[in-house]
Write a protein that holds these residues in place. Structure first.
Motif, PDB file in Angstrom:
ATOM      1  N   VAL A  74      43.583  38.902  39.200  1.00 19.15           N
ATOM      2  CA  VAL A  74      42.265  38.601  38.636  1.00 19.15           C
ATOM      3  C   VAL A  74      41.823  39.730  37.710  1.00 19.15           C
ATOM      4  CG1 VAL A  74      39.817  38.277  39.178  1.00 19.15           C
ATOM      5  CG2 VAL A  74      41.569  37.147  40.556  1.00 19.15           C
ATOM      6  N   ALA A  75      42.030  40.963  38.137  1.00 10.60           N
ATOM      7  CA  ALA A  75      41.624  42.110  37.325  1.00 10.60           C
ATOM      8  C   ALA A  75      42.370  42.133  35.996  1.00 10.60           C
ATOM      9  CB  ALA A  75      41.865  43.404  38.097  1.00 10.60           C
ATOM     10  N   GLN A  76      43.690  41.921  36.026  1.00  9.30           N
ATOM     11  CA  GLN A  76      44.483  41.960  34.804  1.00  9.30           C
ATOM     12  C   GLN A  76      44.038  40.898  33.808  1.00  9.30           C
ATOM     13  OE1 GLN A  76      48.589  41.762  36.244  1.00  9.30           O
ATOM     14  NE2 GLN A  76      48.916  43.813  35.440  1.00  9.30           N
ATOM     15  N   VAL A  77      43.929  39.659  34.284  1.00 12.86           N
ATOM     16  CA  VAL A  77      43.566  38.576  33.381  1.00 12.86           C
ATOM     17  C   VAL A  77      42.155  38.772  32.816  1.00 12.86           C
ATOM     18  CG1 VAL A  77      43.205  36.076  33.203  1.00 12.86           C
ATOM     19  CG2 VAL A  77      45.122  36.967  34.522  1.00 12.86           C
ATOM     20  N   SER A  78      41.290  39.409  33.591  1.00  9.59           N
ATOM     21  CA  SER A  78      39.904  39.635  33.159  1.00  9.59           C
ATOM     22  C   SER A  78      39.755  40.880  32.299  1.00  9.59           C
ATOM     23  CB  SER A  78      38.975  39.749  34.381  1.00  9.59           C
ATOM     24  OG  SER A  78      39.052  38.599  35.188  1.00  9.59           O
ATOM     25  N   GLY A  79      40.849  41.646  32.136  1.00  8.33           N
ATOM     26  CA  GLY A  79      40.756  42.874  31.353  1.00  8.33           C
ATOM     27  C   GLY A  79      39.986  43.969  32.053  1.00  8.33           C
ATOM     28  N   LEU A  80      40.109  44.031  33.382  1.00  4.68           N
ATOM     29  CA  LEU A  80      39.390  45.009  34.195  1.00  4.68           C
ATOM     30  C   LEU A  80      40.386  45.830  34.998  1.00  4.68           C
ATOM     31  CD1 LEU A  80      36.791  42.445  35.586  1.00  4.68           C
ATOM     32  CD2 LEU A  80      36.428  44.010  33.673  1.00  4.68           C
ATOM     33  N   SER A  81      39.939  46.959  35.529  1.00  3.60           N
ATOM     34  CA  SER A  81      40.808  47.732  36.411  1.00  3.60           C
ATOM     35  C   SER A  81      40.794  47.121  37.813  1.00  3.60           C
ATOM     36  CB  SER A  81      40.352  49.192  36.480  1.00  3.60           C
ATOM     37  OG  SER A  81      39.284  49.341  37.378  1.00  3.60           O
ATOM     38  N   THR A  82      41.941  47.195  38.486  1.00  2.00           N
ATOM     39  CA  THR A  82      42.034  46.649  39.846  1.00  2.00           C
ATOM     40  C   THR A  82      41.069  47.363  40.777  1.00  2.00           C
ATOM     41  OG1 THR A  82      44.339  46.058  39.496  1.00  2.00           O
ATOM     42  CG2 THR A  82      43.593  46.210  41.776  1.00  2.00           C
ATOM     43  N   THR A  83      40.946  48.685  40.601  1.00  2.38           N
ATOM     44  CA  THR A  83      40.039  49.453  41.455  1.00  2.38           C
ATOM     45  C   THR A  83      38.606  48.968  41.299  1.00  2.38           C
ATOM     46  OG1 THR A  83      41.451  51.388  41.263  1.00  2.38           O
ATOM     47  CG2 THR A  83      39.204  51.753  42.028  1.00  2.38           C
ATOM     48  N   TRP A  84      38.189  48.773  40.048  1.00  2.00           N
ATOM     49  CA  TRP A  84      36.809  48.318  39.793  1.00  2.00           C
ATOM     50  C   TRP A  84      36.578  46.969  40.447  1.00  2.00           C
ATOM     51  CZ3 TRP A  84      34.629  44.092  37.383  1.00  2.00           C
ATOM     52  CH2 TRP A  84      33.274  44.185  37.045  1.00  2.00           C
ATOM     53  N   TYR A  85      37.496  46.027  40.241  1.00  3.47           N
ATOM     54  CA  TYR A  85      37.315  44.695  40.808  1.00  3.47           C
ATOM     55  C   TYR A  85      37.322  44.738  42.334  1.00  3.47           C
ATOM     56  CZ  TYR A  85      37.919  39.879  42.152  1.00  3.47           C
ATOM     57  OH  TYR A  85      37.733  38.665  42.761  1.00  3.47           O
ATOM     58  N   THR A  86      38.186  45.561  42.906  1.00  2.00           N
ATOM     59  CA  THR A  86      38.234  45.696  44.364  1.00  2.00           C
ATOM     60  C   THR A  86      36.905  46.193  44.902  1.00  2.00           C
ATOM     61  OG1 THR A  86      40.613  46.139  44.330  1.00  2.00           O
ATOM     62  CG2 THR A  86      39.408  46.844  46.287  1.00  2.00           C
ATOM     63  N   TRP A  87      36.333  47.167  44.221  1.00  2.00           N
ATOM     64  CA  TRP A  87      35.045  47.701  44.665  1.00  2.00           C
ATOM     65  C   TRP A  87      33.937  46.643  44.569  1.00  2.00           C
ATOM     66  CZ3 TRP A  87      34.846  53.299  42.212  1.00  2.00           C
ATOM     67  CH2 TRP A  87      35.773  54.096  42.888  1.00  2.00           C
ATOM     68  N   VAL A  88      33.994  45.774  43.552  1.00  2.00           N
ATOM     69  CA  VAL A  88      32.999  44.704  43.454  1.00  2.00           C
ATOM     70  C   VAL A  88      33.108  43.781  44.665  1.00  2.00           C
ATOM     71  CG1 VAL A  88      32.214  42.717  42.128  1.00  2.00           C
ATOM     72  CG2 VAL A  88      32.921  44.788  40.935  1.00  2.00           C
ATOM     73  N   GLU A  89      34.339  43.383  45.018  1.00  2.00           N
ATOM     74  CA  GLU A  89      34.522  42.517  46.185  1.00  2.00           C
ATOM     75  C   GLU A  89      34.093  43.214  47.475  1.00  2.00           C
ATOM     76  OE1 GLU A  89      38.102  40.485  46.995  1.00  2.00           O
ATOM     77  OE2 GLU A  89      38.026  39.224  45.198  1.00  2.00           O
ATOM     78  N   GLN A  90      34.201  44.524  47.512  1.00  2.00           N
ATOM     79  CA  GLN A  90      33.811  45.276  48.703  1.00  2.00           C
ATOM     80  C   GLN A  90      32.303  45.524  48.772  1.00  2.00           C
ATOM     81  OE1 GLN A  90      36.264  48.777  48.375  1.00  2.00           O
ATOM     82  NE2 GLN A  90      38.047  47.803  49.351  1.00  2.00           N
ATOM     83  N   GLY A  91      31.580  45.132  47.729  1.00  2.00           N
ATOM     84  CA  GLY A  91      30.134  45.283  47.733  1.00  2.00           C
ATOM     85  C   GLY A  91      29.652  46.679  47.430  1.00  2.00           C
ATOM     86  N   ARG A  92      30.483  47.478  46.738  1.00  2.84           N
ATOM     87  CA  ARG A  92      30.047  48.833  46.395  1.00  2.84           C
ATOM     88  C   ARG A  92      29.029  48.800  45.265  1.00  2.84           C
ATOM     89  NH1 ARG A  92      34.891  53.252  46.996  1.00  2.84           N
ATOM     90  NH2 ARG A  92      36.132  52.209  48.603  1.00  2.84           N
ATOM     91  N   ASP A  93      28.238  49.848  45.187  1.00  4.63           N
ATOM     92  CA  ASP A  93      27.171  49.937  44.188  1.00  4.63           C
ATOM     93  C   ASP A  93      27.728  50.530  42.902  1.00  4.63           C
ATOM     94  OD1 ASP A  93      24.724  49.772  43.006  1.00  4.63           O
ATOM     95  OD2 ASP A  93      23.887  51.554  43.968  1.00  4.63           O
TER      96      ASP A  93
END
Length: 281
Positions: free
Chosen positions: A66-85
């Motif tokens: 999902v991160a790759q196709v969206s042009g985002l970093s995997t770490t950033w996307y993971t943190w979004v799913e984890q509910g980080r601020d």
């Protein structure tokens, strides 16, 4: 493998950025929603070959896909799913919505949940016609009733509303806000104009939170501020009130002073519309 060019540094968490500024519960809802939509997709949705279905321990797409196709970093996307601020831009959310194949209702939910404006939202200069089923609803009512769109433009009304609001409709102005603040007729027609106009401004401010980045919304507010000193004063008060209805009094040109009880409904399938009904009192 997806090409490495899908990676972009714009959303990389190491770059300083402002936070989401969302409550923890809302961030957890966002994470759960994205995870559910990710797990509902198959690899075929992003062009992976059939063999990509094998040897997967969890359903759906992986976070890195999902991160790759969206042009985002995997770490950033993971943190979004984890509910980080962390920071969430409207552009990043739009790419996520496209990657996850969100339908219109899901996409609207995503942007409502994150308090961001959808960059792909259509900007209409003229009010779109209200859906046929809403217009048919108006015709079944004997009490005055009309529809407003997201910019408070009348998209339809029944015969009783046409009679009651003749000064508004005869002005040729579809936008309720423009009529109230920019037409002298409104001051005679609306009993206790200043109190009602102040309330209208506060109700509209409550509505704008869902469309803060809408260029048409910004343009309308700027026009009202330039054309009405009263609107500028009321708007600068930052009062916010729900459109709760209540007593409404009008000085009708033919019927004299008339009193109504206003009730406002939001159609479930058309949340950008309001149906306003005036019950005689």
């Amino acid at each position: 493998m997806l090409p490495s060019c899908w990676y972009k540094l714009a959303e990389y968490p190491g770059i300083p950025a402002t936070s989401m500024a969302l409550p923890p519960d809302q961030r957890r809802l966002l994470g759960a929603f994205l995870r559910a939509r990710r797990e509902a997709l198959t690899p075929a949705a992003i062009g992976q070959p059939p063999g990509a279905y094998t040897r997967r321990r969890t359903p759906g797409l992986r976070r890195e896909e999902v991160a790759q196709v969206s042009g985002l970093s995997t770490t950033w996307y993971t943190w979004v799913e984890q509910g980080r601020d962390i920071a969430l831009s409207a552009a990043a959310l739009a790419r996520l919505a496209d990657t996850l194949r969100l339908n219109p209702a899901e996409r609207a939910y995503l942007f409502e949940l994150t308090r961001r404006g959808d960059p792909a939202a259509p900007v209409a200069r003229m009010p779109p016609a209200a859906p046929a089923e809403l217009l048919e609803t108006l015709s079944t009512l004997s009490a005055p009733a009309y529809f407003l769109d997201r910019l408070w433009r009348a998209g339809g009304w029944n015969e009783a509303a046409g009679r009651l609001f003749a000064p508004w409709y005869d002005s040729g102005e579809l936008c309720l806000l423009r009529f109230v603040f920019l037409h002298r007729t409104a001051r005679r027609f609306i009993h206790d104009w200043e109190q009602r106009a102040r309330r209208v401004a506060a109700e509209f401010r409550a509505d704008t939170v869902r469309n803060q980045d809408d260029p048409a919304m910004v343009e309308l507010i700027d026009e009202l501020r330039q054309g009405s000193a009263e609107f500028t004063t009321f708007w600068n008060d930052h009062a916010v009130q729900a459109r709760e209805g209540g007593a409404r009094v009008f000085n009708h040109p033919d019927d004299g002073r008339v009193r109504y009880e206003q009730v406002t409904f939001i159609p479930a399938a058309q949340p950008d519309h309001k149906m306003v009904v005036l019950l005689p009192r």
